[in-house]
Design an enzyme around this catalytic site. Structure first.
Site, PDB file in Angstrom:
ATOM      1  N   ALA A 175      -1.345  10.078  -6.728  1.00 55.17           N
ATOM      2  CA  ALA A 175      -2.459  11.302  -7.059  1.00 55.17           C
ATOM      3  C   ALA A 175      -3.195  11.204  -6.380  1.00 55.17           C
ATOM      4  CB  ALA A 175      -2.941  10.113  -8.237  1.00 55.17           C
ATOM      5  N   CYS A 176      -3.367  10.356  -4.412  1.00 55.93           N
ATOM      6  CA  CYS A 176      -4.607  10.724  -4.267  1.00 55.93           C
ATOM      7  C   CYS A 176      -4.381  11.692  -2.937  1.00 55.93           C
ATOM      8  CB  CYS A 176      -4.488   9.293  -3.603  1.00 55.93           C
ATOM      9  SG  CYS A 176      -5.733   7.813  -4.433  1.00 55.93           S
ATOM     10  N   ALA A 177      -2.381  11.771  -3.094  1.00 53.78           N
ATOM     11  CA  ALA A 177      -1.900  12.837  -2.033  1.00 53.78           C
ATOM     12  C   ALA A 177      -2.310  14.792  -2.335  1.00 53.78           C
ATOM     13  CB  ALA A 177      -0.255  12.748  -1.421  1.00 53.78           C
ATOM     14  N   ALA A 223      -5.774  15.632  -2.720  1.00 48.84           N
ATOM     15  CA  ALA A 223      -5.709  15.670  -0.774  1.00 48.84           C
ATOM     16  C   ALA A 223      -5.250  17.380  -0.426  1.00 48.84           C
ATOM     17  CB  ALA A 223      -5.137  14.553  -0.179  1.00 48.84           C
TER      18      ALA A 223
END
Length: 157
Positions: A47-49, A52
């Site tokens: 999710a963070c990738a 970003a």
């Protein structure tokens, strides 16, 4: 709106944190420029990738509209460097391992996941205007689709 949240018009808490290369980056270095400051839980997670990479994909259009982007997580600089390299990110990723900046932005608090309650980073995004005042404060944002929503909120689309 809950009382334990920052809101539009509040002064943005200043900070100085290490980036992925150990260089200190401070919010006041961005004075005179609109800055998106977003908090994400962990580098190199799906999710963070996704979030970003969405920021990276929109970096040029955000910059053209006068916005800088800064990502902050509790990760150590070494993990941030790996994440930036893996995802070809070229905006500052800052390390807040003691989560003091997340706490100043009230982006650290109680979370619930699969019936478990714990303290953690609340995925949040703030826009700081040229004078250091919040012009946008969003808590509990979704990783997927958030940058598109942010662009609409900023009237960039």
């Amino acid at each position: 709106m809950p009382e334990n949240r920052l809101s539009v018009g509040d002064p943005a808490p200043d900070f100085a944190l290490s980036d992925a290369h150990g260089k200190i980056v401070a919010l006041h270095d961005f004075r005179g420029r609109k800055t998106v400051v977003y908090f994400y839980p962990a580098a190199s997670t799906p999710a963070c990738a996704k979030q970003a990479c969405d920021f990276q994909d929109n970096l040029n259009s955000l910059a053209s509209a006068g916005y800088a982007v800064i990502g902050i997580s509790p990760d150590q600089p070494k993990a941030l460097a790996k994440f930036a390299s893996e995802e070809s990110l070229n905006f500052p990723l800052l390390s807040d391992p003691e989560h003091s900046v997340a706490e100043a932005y009230l982006a650290w608090g109680e979370k619930k996941n699969y019936g478990r309650t714990y303290q953690g980073l609340i995925r949040s995004t703030f826009v700081v205007d040229e004078e250091g005042t919040l012009s946008l404060a969003q808590y509990n944002v979704r990783a997927t689709g958030h940058v598109a929503k942010l662009r609409r909120d900023l009237k960039l689309d």
